[in-house]
Design an enzyme around this catalytic site. Structure first.
Site, PDB file in Angstrom:
ATOM      1  N   LYS A 168      35.745  73.394 -11.624  1.00  0.00           N
ATOM      2  CA  LYS A 168      34.114  73.213 -12.246  1.00  0.00           C
ATOM      3  C   LYS A 168      33.226  73.181 -11.560  1.00  0.00           C
ATOM      4  O   LYS A 168      32.165  73.930 -11.747  1.00  0.00           O
ATOM      5  CB  LYS A 168      34.339  72.297 -13.322  1.00  0.00           C
ATOM      6  CG  LYS A 168      33.164  72.001 -14.061  1.00  0.00           C
ATOM      7  CD  LYS A 168      32.732  72.982 -14.963  1.00  0.00           C
ATOM      8  CE  LYS A 168      31.345  72.861 -15.628  1.00  0.00           C
ATOM      9  NZ  LYS A 168      31.093  71.674 -16.380  1.00  0.00           N
ATOM     10  N   LYS A 237      24.068  67.488  -9.632  1.00  0.00           N
ATOM     11  CA  LYS A 237      25.112  66.587  -9.312  1.00  0.00           C
ATOM     12  C   LYS A 237      26.369  67.453  -9.131  1.00  0.00           C
ATOM     13  O   LYS A 237      27.095  67.136  -8.036  1.00  0.00           O
ATOM     14  CB  LYS A 237      25.356  65.651 -10.561  1.00  0.00           C
ATOM     15  CG  LYS A 237      26.545  64.691 -10.549  1.00  0.00           C
ATOM     16  CD  LYS A 237      27.005  64.738 -12.059  1.00  0.00           C
ATOM     17  CE  LYS A 237      28.609  65.415 -12.419  1.00  0.00           C
ATOM     18  NZ  LYS A 237      28.665  65.366 -13.934  1.00  0.00           N
TER      19      LYS A 237
END
Lengths: 293, 293, 293, 293
Positions: A168, A237
């Site tokens: 991811k 992030k």
């Protein structure tokens, strides 16, 4: 309706519709930090809003919260109540190393953990067409599959524990790379008198195309609509997590690391983490004195 | 068969099939530096192999040669023979500034010029499904359209003179960026025990996908087949043209410029310009001590 | 006082004191775009303010103007008046390729050209302690030496025509690299509670020291005085010239090219080219949320 | 000879001469993993080779070992034997975060810790002219000073615990930046016919000079002598520590991070961590097809 009981923690933009899909097929216990949201979910989807420790009654627990630290906190809180044999499916876009630590802690209670971050955004979740990339043991993955099929169009077991978060993170880093690089290319072209919509039309029928050039730029940047669907801060992030994956692997990644720096700079320069991730195009525009329109 | 006469210069991997498509519909004069190839083309497609200056008899002249300097040399050689009103369609992946100079020279003879580089590779050309991005005047573009439709599935007029070359260069730079960045991400994932084929399956159903992750990596890198379809040296050259476009625009492009440096380094490190462009994945593999398999 | 006549064009921050030093030893003709400055120079130093074409009477002509294009314009204007055998010494921080073109033009008139950019700033120039790096023929260099000795403490013949400008550009790129990299390091250290003045004291007695860490940071950044002695825009220009040198050499230079992009971005972000070059430290400070004090 | 007893662990290239200087003024207990070296040191300098746990008898303990993990292992081994009030001075070029952990452990035993990495190399150590940058409490620093004065010409208390390692890491990163950037500039200049020795002479009298351009390039690179005084692998390690410092600070550092990647790539390309750090110049040379001679 299956007689299996699932527990779902985190009813944010992604969690809300996903827990909704689960509630159609399974008895679904829900909990959210702002409990009123859990109660609203119960009214809309027929799920059951319960105190946190009651989530432990479920055979399968789902977490869909912002960061791995949140998952770890929840695991600690639930540890005294968990039953051996429970499966914990974590949809947070998390950090592999921290997730492995959480998984170890859960394993002491006989709870199995899978990292299973999602792609496809809110639209994908609402339409039960998410992509999920899973890390963990094969047996746990197979056990999770029928639940995931409730809202995912694409289910891939990518590797061992942490592999889901890792893939991811790399995927989102590639999203970021394309956002940034395409912005660089487009401002240069616009500066030289090229029509950006037509340039994109050409690129999207050529070898340099990407999801960014096909599905983000024409509908959001050229139109100047810049809808807010995925916060710049969250993508920044994810780039940080990708950097951690690269650091752990010990492999060279000058471009991915560089793009991470640029997104950190972009957050500062734009002055907000809450703007949409496509706002980086506007930063390149500002540095170039043109608009991609 | 139309009664218009076209002239085609450059019967390389791309030019050969394209001139073949044209020969089905138009009287096609062909010329190639190695003349035997022109004669072979005539035998196979029914075109006519002629001395260079005879190409000037055509109403529409096509060039499909390696670099803009070659086009400029051809223009100089043909200048004394050209008729006013001739249209020159340049399929070279060229340099905008040099192309503009060539166009000025041709304009003195009343010859109209369009930069019209292609994407889609040899396979696209053979199947008459190329993408062409055109720069130049609208009237000239419209005049070119019926000829381009002979072998292009996608025809886009992207802007003024030079815009075609510019968009092509940016497109190829994005191809390069994705090749490099995906390689960085994949070696890190493989190092961490992730299955590369499955990681790609997940990425290709997610936001970070690109033509590179969908159509190049699974079929060429993971399989280790690395077919040679587009030389590393040519892609490095395109990155150089992209850098010139950025330089002329005066806009910042740290990532595109950085990738250009890496491809130049890759040429040196691999020791050859003739390897396929996907060989950069093997360079990242060498620097990481793993293979993406 | 020597009987040789020199001509000096460009009485800016550097040119003014240098022409003043020359005027003490040679009959010095001066010209400046704002002619009043030439007249003021004559009053202060005993030089002679003359119309531009009279400069051609000098045996040695000096140019000290912002960019090579200015030098080229001046050469064109003076060409009809120049005498064969004249030596043209160019103190502009110029572009090697353009300077070579200018030199060719001058050579047609029998005028010899040396690129001779300076380092040491205004203070160095005032104190007759400049460094000059010269490109061109050895015989011309030797002829120039006695004149250069009037205001230079260090005179180096670095190579053929253009080499002076090239070395100057690389030198200024290294100045830029150190300014940027040291700023990156210092904001990180300050963020972690390190005393910047003491950190610099340690670094300046260690292997990572540079002119930037020794003579710029302590006196300008830590003190927050940021005196304006060398415009950011001029240093950004020099980085552009360095990029041209690298481009002409065809050698890889990812770091120098990257720093060039950052200075271009810095100009945009700070919103002015006129701030001192040390202002880039303030940009890193803004991006980091600390001050190096 | 003072009546204070010191203990010195780690008699490598740096530790050997430093422990020798200490032995002239203090009763010095020494230990080395290869104990024969400790015995040899005792014979040469009058120190006393003792079993590891006896080192705990010293009032001041010095460690001069490759990495922080080694220091941590030594601290654990000595913990049962340490006396409260002992001062531990760590000359390892270490990691701030790990050093803080080790310091906490030692503090439980009442042992005070200072991170005190050195610069100046083996030559500096032998000549008692090292630079030491110290992190920790002021009282501990003052207590350490008379010992450090035995072999240091420059002693700087740069900040709290960990600050010494942090400043050392940044210093070495700046060394690496200058090594790399100067190599980039020099190969471009040499490619263009510039004399490298003379270019360096000019740069070293100009604003872009550094310790690298003044003291490393002329004597090691231009001469092609490339003496092995500081392993590439160690400098790459320091760049990794610098990256950790930046990561902990959360500040952007695109150039320092990029140089770290290049040194990692250089280690792979050169095929050895043991070559001298100046070997990166040879990598740029290989990528450029010239030698800086």
């Amino acid at each position: 309706m299956s007689d299996q009981k699932v527990g779902f923690i985190g009813l944010g933009a992604m969690g809300w519709p996903i827990a909704g899909h689960l509630a159609k097929r399974f008895e679904t216990l829900v909990w959210n930090r702002t409990f009123a949201k859990a109660e609203a979910h119960a009214r809309e989807f027929g799920s059951r809003a319960v105190p946190l420790e009651k989530i432990a009654e479920a055979e399968v627990i789902f977490t869909c919260v912002p960061v791995s630290q949140d998952v770890d906190d929840l695991a600690r809180a639930l540890l005294p109540h968990l039953h051996p044999g429970t499966l914990w499916i974590d949809h947070t876009s998390g950090e592999p190393e921290q997730a492995k630590q959480t998984a170890l802690k859960l394993a002491e209670q006989g709870v199995r953990y899978l990292d299973a971050p999602l792609s496809g955004g809110v639209v994908g979740a609402e339409n039960a067409r998410s992509t999920v990339m899973v890390g963990g043991e094969a047996a746990d993955f197979e056990r999770a599959r029928p639940f995931l099929e409730t809202y995912c169009a694409k289910i891939v077991h990518v590797g061992p524990l942490g592999a889901g978060h890792a893939v991811k993170a790399v995927n989102n880093a590639l999203l970021a790379v394309n956002l940034w690089a395409l912005s660089e290319g487009m401002v240069a072209l616009v500066k030289q008198g090229v029509n950006p919509g037509l340039a994109l039309e050409a690129i999207n029928a050529s070898s340099g195309r990407s999801n960014v050039s096909e599905n983000l730029f024409p509908s959001r940047v050229v139109t100047r609509s810049f809808p807010n669907t995925f916060a710049l801060g969250l993508l920044a992030k994810d780039l940080g997590i990708c950097t951690d994956v690269i650091e752990a692997a010990g492999t060279p990644a000058p471009v991915l690391r560089q793009v991470r720096e640029f997104f950190a700079i972009a957050k500062r320069e734009i002055g907000s983490s809450e703007v949409d991730h496509t706002a980086v195009a506007q930063l390149l525009e500002r540095w170039s004195g043109v608009e991609i329109r």
